[in-house]
Design a protein around this motif. Structure first.
Motif, PDB file in Angstrom:
ATOM      1  N   UNK A  65       0.842  -1.195   0.000  1.00 32.46           N
ATOM      2  CA  UNK A  65       0.000   0.000   0.000  1.00 32.46           C
ATOM      3  C   UNK A  65       0.879   1.248   0.000  1.00 32.46           C
ATOM      4  N   UNK A  66       0.381   2.314  -0.611  1.00 35.41           N
ATOM      5  CA  UNK A  66       1.011   3.650  -0.556  1.00 35.41           C
ATOM      6  C   UNK A  66       2.465   3.620  -1.023  1.00 35.41           C
ATOM      7  N   UNK A  67       2.706   3.098  -2.227  1.00 35.64           N
ATOM      8  CA  UNK A  67       4.078   3.063  -2.746  1.00 35.64           C
ATOM      9  C   UNK A  67       4.598   4.453  -3.091  1.00 35.64           C
ATOM     10  N   UNK A  68       3.708   5.447  -3.146  1.00 35.52           N
ATOM     11  CA  UNK A  68       4.153   6.800  -3.444  1.00 35.52           C
ATOM     12  C   UNK A  68       4.518   7.608  -2.225  1.00 35.52           C
ATOM     13  N   UNK A  69       4.322   7.058  -1.020  1.00 38.06           N
ATOM     14  CA  UNK A  69       4.651   7.808   0.198  1.00 38.06           C
ATOM     15  C   UNK A  69       5.386   6.906   1.177  1.00 38.06           C
ATOM     16  N   UNK A  70       4.665   6.346   2.160  1.00 39.36           N
ATOM     17  CA  UNK A  70       5.327   5.542   3.185  1.00 39.36           C
ATOM     18  C   UNK A  70       5.973   4.275   2.621  1.00 39.36           C
ATOM     19  N   UNK A  71       5.457   3.774   1.504  1.00 36.98           N
ATOM     20  CA  UNK A  71       5.995   2.537   0.943  1.00 36.98           C
ATOM     21  C   UNK A  71       7.044   2.731  -0.132  1.00 36.98           C
ATOM     22  N   UNK A  72       7.488   3.985  -0.370  1.00 37.95           N
ATOM     23  CA  UNK A  72       8.436   4.241  -1.464  1.00 37.95           C
ATOM     24  C   UNK A  72       9.778   3.550  -1.230  1.00 37.95           C
ATOM     25  N   UNK A  73      10.305   3.620   0.006  1.00 43.71           N
ATOM     26  CA  UNK A  73      11.584   2.975   0.299  1.00 43.71           C
ATOM     27  C   UNK A  73      11.499   1.474   0.169  1.00 43.71           C
ATOM     28  N   UNK A  74      10.419   0.880   0.669  1.00 44.45           N
ATOM     29  CA  UNK A  74      10.233  -0.565   0.549  1.00 44.45           C
ATOM     30  C   UNK A  74      10.090  -0.973  -0.905  1.00 44.45           C
ATOM     31  N   UNK A  75       9.378  -0.176  -1.703  1.00 43.56           N
ATOM     32  CA  UNK A  75       9.221  -0.473  -3.126  1.00 43.56           C
ATOM     33  C   UNK A  75      10.578  -0.573  -3.812  1.00 43.56           C
ATOM     34  N   UNK A  76      11.451   0.415  -3.599  1.00 44.75           N
ATOM     35  CA  UNK A  76      12.774   0.389  -4.223  1.00 44.75           C
ATOM     36  C   UNK A  76      13.572  -0.825  -3.779  1.00 44.75           C
ATOM     37  N   UNK A  77      13.503  -1.150  -2.487  1.00 42.32           N
ATOM     38  CA  UNK A  77      14.269  -2.287  -1.962  1.00 42.32           C
ATOM     39  C   UNK A  77      13.777  -3.600  -2.580  1.00 42.32           C
ATOM     40  N   UNK A  78      12.462  -3.789  -2.651  1.00 40.62           N
ATOM     41  CA  UNK A  78      11.898  -5.042  -3.178  1.00 40.62           C
ATOM     42  C   UNK A  78      12.174  -5.164  -4.672  1.00 40.62           C
ATOM     43  N   UNK A  79      12.086  -4.056  -5.405  1.00 42.29           N
ATOM     44  CA  UNK A  79      12.368  -4.117  -6.839  1.00 42.29           C
ATOM     45  C   UNK A  79      13.822  -4.480  -7.102  1.00 42.29           C
ATOM     46  N   UNK A  80      14.753  -3.956  -6.286  1.00 44.29           N
ATOM     47  CA  UNK A  80      16.162  -4.318  -6.444  1.00 44.29           C
ATOM     48  C   UNK A  80      16.396  -5.786  -6.123  1.00 44.29           C
ATOM     49  N   UNK A  81      15.553  -6.351  -5.249  1.00 48.86           N
ATOM     50  CA  UNK A  81      15.665  -7.771  -4.918  1.00 48.86           C
ATOM     51  C   UNK A  81      15.081  -8.665  -6.007  1.00 48.86           C
TER      52      UNK A  81
END
Length: 358
Positions: free
Chosen positions: A64-80
């Motif tokens: 949820x909320x990849x444009x705000x609170x989830x932005x850092x997690x999104x980048x980390x998961x995509x790199x994985x």
């Protein structure tokens, strides 16, 4: 010797917050396995992925909320190298029935990612478009603050003593601001009305000029990024760098996530929405989508309507066919969205081919 059994497939879901993310995992039958909380740090992200993978082969994660609170997690998961889906707001009737807490939100995200419902491919946030987004957000607040400073100057002058107001009311905007900024009032006399007004006007004028210079610096950087990302876009009639920047932001770093130009039109809020009933067949205005992108398309349409003869002829034909001017303008914005999407996708293809060749 017995062969090792393959790991079961699992799907994760994450409810994002400022300090803690709540994660849930479901199995390949969409049954909940567990729920856990993790810190919003790289170490916490690493722990979350390891925890999810301990249940089996991690297929995808709904965030949820990849444009705000989830932005850092999104980048980390995509790199994985893990597939990520952005999960939208859950169904209101279901939330009213089951209630709401962080664990339930994470579980709903996992169920949605498993079923592929209420999900979309998120925008990537690791390219030049992300840099453009940060600069545009900064520019937006600076423009708003500058507008407020100018309004305060004008309102203060209206209430100022006659001696001050008569000298200032006939000046143009920049003449007024630069005159006020050059004032040197006696700061020790702030108890007197006239001096207090002079101090306030000087402060507001200097604030306006500082913001004006800040916006000019941001415009220079935004123009350079837009020139790198899509030089063909600003070469089109009536498309300026700020409008082009907003359309690039709406498309994102990965515009290929939109399968067709109709998706981009819907994202910009210019796709017609069916509103037919019985014998009446009509379409209504799309009030959804990114309203800032819709505004950018509207400004482009108005600019072409004033300067481009083909656009004038197009609108005239639509009006002659029985449409109102507003309906003709909406159709024009839809055509511009199609044109913009084609330019962005061609540029994206060129960039991808260049990266492959390199």
């Amino acid at each position: 010797m017995d062969r090792e059994r393959p790991l079961p497939c699992v799907v994760g879901g994450v409810d994002t917050h400022k300090d803690l993310h709540v994660a849930a995992v479901v199995d390949d039958h969409d049954h909940l396995l567990d729920t856990q909380s993790f810190a919003t740090t790289r170490h916490g992200y690493r722990q979350m992925i390891a925890w999810m993978r301990s249940f089996g082969n991690l297929r995808r994660i709904g965030i949820e909320c990849t444009g705000s609170y989830g932005a850092g997690l999104l980048r980390f998961v995509q790199k994985a190298g893990i597939e990520v889906l952005e999960v939208t707001t859950p169904d209101k009737s279901d939330r009213r029935r089951r209630g709401k807490n962080d664990d339930l939100d994470a579980q709903n995200a996992a169920h949605a990612a498993f079923a592929g419902k209420r999900t979309m491919t998120p925008r990537s946030r690791d390219g030049m478009v992300e840099a453009l987004r940060v600069l545009m957000a900064c520019r937006k607040t600076a423009v708003s603050a500058r507008r407020v400073a100018l309004q305060m100057i004008q309102n203060t002058i209206v209430c100022a003593p006659d001696g001050l107001r008569d000298d200032l009311r006939k000046m143009t905007r920049m003449q007024l601001v630069r005159t006020l900024a050059a004032w040197r009032p006696d700061l020790t006399g702030y108890r007197e009305i006239s001096t207090a007004y002079r101090i306030a006007l000087k402060s507001l004028a200097r604030r306006y000029l500082e913001l004006h210079d800040e916006i000019a610096d941001l415009d220079t950087m935004i123009t350079a990024i837009v020139a790198d990302l899509a030089p063909d876009l600003t070469a089109r009639n009536s498309i300026g760098h700020i409008g082009a920047a907003q359309l690039l932001l709406t498309a994102g770093d990965n515009p290929e996530r939109m399968k067709a130009e109709a998706s981009f039109a819907a994202l910009c809020g210019v796709s017609p929405v069916p509103a037919s009933s019985g014998k009446t067949i009509r379409h209504r205005l799309n009030r959804g989508g990114d309203r800032r992108a819709n505004s950018a398309l509207h400004i482009i349409a108005i600019g072409r309507l004033r300067t481009d003869q083909r656009t004038k002829d197009y609108v005239a034909r639509r009006i002659a066919a029985g449409h109102s001017k507003l309906e003709a303008l909406r159709s024009l914005k839809r055509d511009i969205a199609r044109e913009v999407f084609g330019v962005i996708m061609r540029r994206q293809k060129e960039v991808n081919q260049g990266q492959i060749a390199a």
